[in-house]
Write a protein that holds these residues in place. Structure first.
Motif, PDB file in Angstrom:
ATOM      1  N   TYR A  27       0.844  -1.196   0.000  1.00 54.84           N
ATOM      2  CA  TYR A  27       0.000   0.000   0.000  1.00 54.84           C
ATOM      3  C   TYR A  27       0.876   1.242   0.000  1.00 54.84           C
ATOM      4  CZ  TYR A  27      -3.598  -3.363   0.993  1.00 54.84           C
ATOM      5  OH  TYR A  27      -4.452  -4.440   0.908  1.00 54.84           O
ATOM      6  N   GLN A  29       1.762   5.211   0.175  1.00 53.88           N
ATOM      7  CA  GLN A  29       1.325   6.422   0.871  1.00 53.88           C
ATOM      8  C   GLN A  29       2.247   7.570   0.486  1.00 53.88           C
ATOM      9  OE1 GLN A  29       2.010   6.427   5.113  1.00 53.88           O
ATOM     10  NE2 GLN A  29       0.919   8.348   5.446  1.00 53.88           N
ATOM     11  N   ARG A  48      -2.798  -1.129   4.946  1.00 55.08           N
ATOM     12  CA  ARG A  48      -3.267   0.247   4.826  1.00 55.08           C
ATOM     13  C   ARG A  48      -2.914   1.011   6.108  1.00 55.08           C
ATOM     14  NH1 ARG A  48      -7.314  -2.846   2.824  1.00 55.08           N
ATOM     15  NH2 ARG A  48      -7.827  -2.515   0.629  1.00 55.08           N
TER      16      ARG A  48
END
Ligand SMILES: [Fe+2]
Length: 385
Positions: A27, A29, A48
């Protein structure tokens, strides 16, 4: 942090599929500052980073102001700040305004039972006593006596101390902390006249990656409150990242002083800058070498800036009655200068071993209740002959 750094594994192309061994995705970011205009890093997580499972207590940790309109020069006996077990409890804000909170802390225990994130402010921790490791979700930095640790807002971290004897000067800055622009070229590289260079930085290393589910408390500082958030995955689950937004260290002992034939002004000691205050390092150095030089500073009036000095080590040449861990505050509005006798006594001296950190703020500082408890109370009269 105006240099590029990367740790761990990242995909060759940003914003594309980055696949785990089992075929599922990591994930991504984007961790940015100043909207999308400031420095940023691209971070890759096992899970996440958004999985809040519970919200616990919120505690008001705003400083308690004792003197909101200060005109007195003050001397604070910093080592009178009592050691406390917890890293955050130990923090005592002393001198504050809407741009920066300056304080001292003597934490005894490592912070490892919860995680911490300051979403309000960049943090500067200056290590006066103690050694250990700053553990962050972007890697670890070992620290020792004399290190500045710059932790941009939002970095999730813990801290490990090797012993219980720790003393920290800290500044929570509500503006980003940068190195001085005048020492960087238009690409961001430090120039030849800079008192330090990229090699002096302590960059995060040894990325710790935990692929774990459970209950993980992050204490998040926001708007003067300390909120407890429970996350369902380990906050240190980063497999790789790259970019410019990350914590780093810099040792005051690597600051190369700029000297001259006559007295050099405080900006030559500047180490960090923000939009609202500067941080300077006063380091052991040779004195001015004009045959008639006076090494001690002249009396000076920065009519519009408060000056905070934190004394680390060595004799401070322009002061009497000062020891390690002391803080002096010389407020805007009135001049200050060397103590009686020190101006004359400095003539002919070849060098100094003084070590101190200075923080000059453009807005006046307020005095907290914590500060009054360690205020000597009579410093403002110490220039009277
Ligand atoms: Fe000064």
């Amino acid at each position: 942090m105006p240099i590029y750094h990367k740790l761990g594994r990242i995909p060759q192309k940003r914003h594309t599929q980055f696949t785990k061994p089992d075929g599922s995705l990591y994930y991504e970011q984007l961790f940015g500052t100043i909207g999308f205009d400031g420095m940023s890093s691209l971070i890759y997580h096992e899970h996440r980073p958004t999985q809040v499972s519970a919200i616990g207590d919120s505690i008001d940790v705003n400083p308690k102001i004792a003197v909101s309109h200060n005109i007195a020069s003050r001397k604070l006996i910093g080592f009178d700040v009592k050691p406390k077990d917890d890293f955050l409890d130990a923090r005592e804000p002393l001198l504050v305004n809407s741009d920066v909170h300056i304080g001292l802390a003597a934490p005894k225990k490592s912070l490892n039972e919860y995680f911490y994130k300051n979403s309000d402010a960049d943090e500067m921790l200056f290590i006066h006593k103690g050694t250990g490791t700053l553990r962050t979700f972007l890697g670890n930095i070992h620290f020792e006596y004399g290190d500045y640790l710059i932790i941009p807002r939002g970095m999730i971290y813990q801290i490990e101390f090797d012993s219980e004897d720790n003393r920290i000067l800290y500044a929570e800055s509500f503006h980003p902390i940068y190195t001085p622009k005048r020492y960087r070229n238009w690409f961001g590289q430090l120039l030849e006249h800079s008192p330090f260079c990229e090699r002096d930085y302590k960059l995060p290393q040894d990325l710790e990656t935990y692929d774990e589910k459970g209950e993980f408390v992050i204490k998040v500082k926001k708007q003067g409150m300390l909120h407890s958030l429970v996350y369902a995955t380990h906050p240190f689950d980063v497999v790789g990242w790259d970019g410019y937004n990350f914590p780093y260290g810099f040792s005051i002992h690597n600051f190369e002083p700029i000297t001259g034939r006559v007295h050099q002004p405080p900006p030559v000691h500047q180490t960090f800058e923000t939009g609202a205050f500067v941080i300077c390092s006063f380091c052991p150095r040779l004195y001015d070498y004009h045959p008639k030089a006076i090494p001690a500073p002249y009396n000076h009036s920065n009519i519009d800036s408060d000056e905070v000095l934190y004394y680390v080590d060595g004799d401070f040449m322009s002061r009497t009655g000062i020891g390690p861990g002391y803080i002096s505050l010389h407020p805007a509005g009135i001049p200050h200068g060397p103590h009686p006798g020190t101006y004359e006594a400095s003539i002919g001296k070849k060098g100094t071993e003084e070590l101190a950190v200075m923080i000059d703020t453009f807005k006046p500082l307020q005095i907290t209740e914590n500060a009054l408890k360690i205020d000597d109370g009579s410093y403002y009269k110490s220039w009277v002959e």
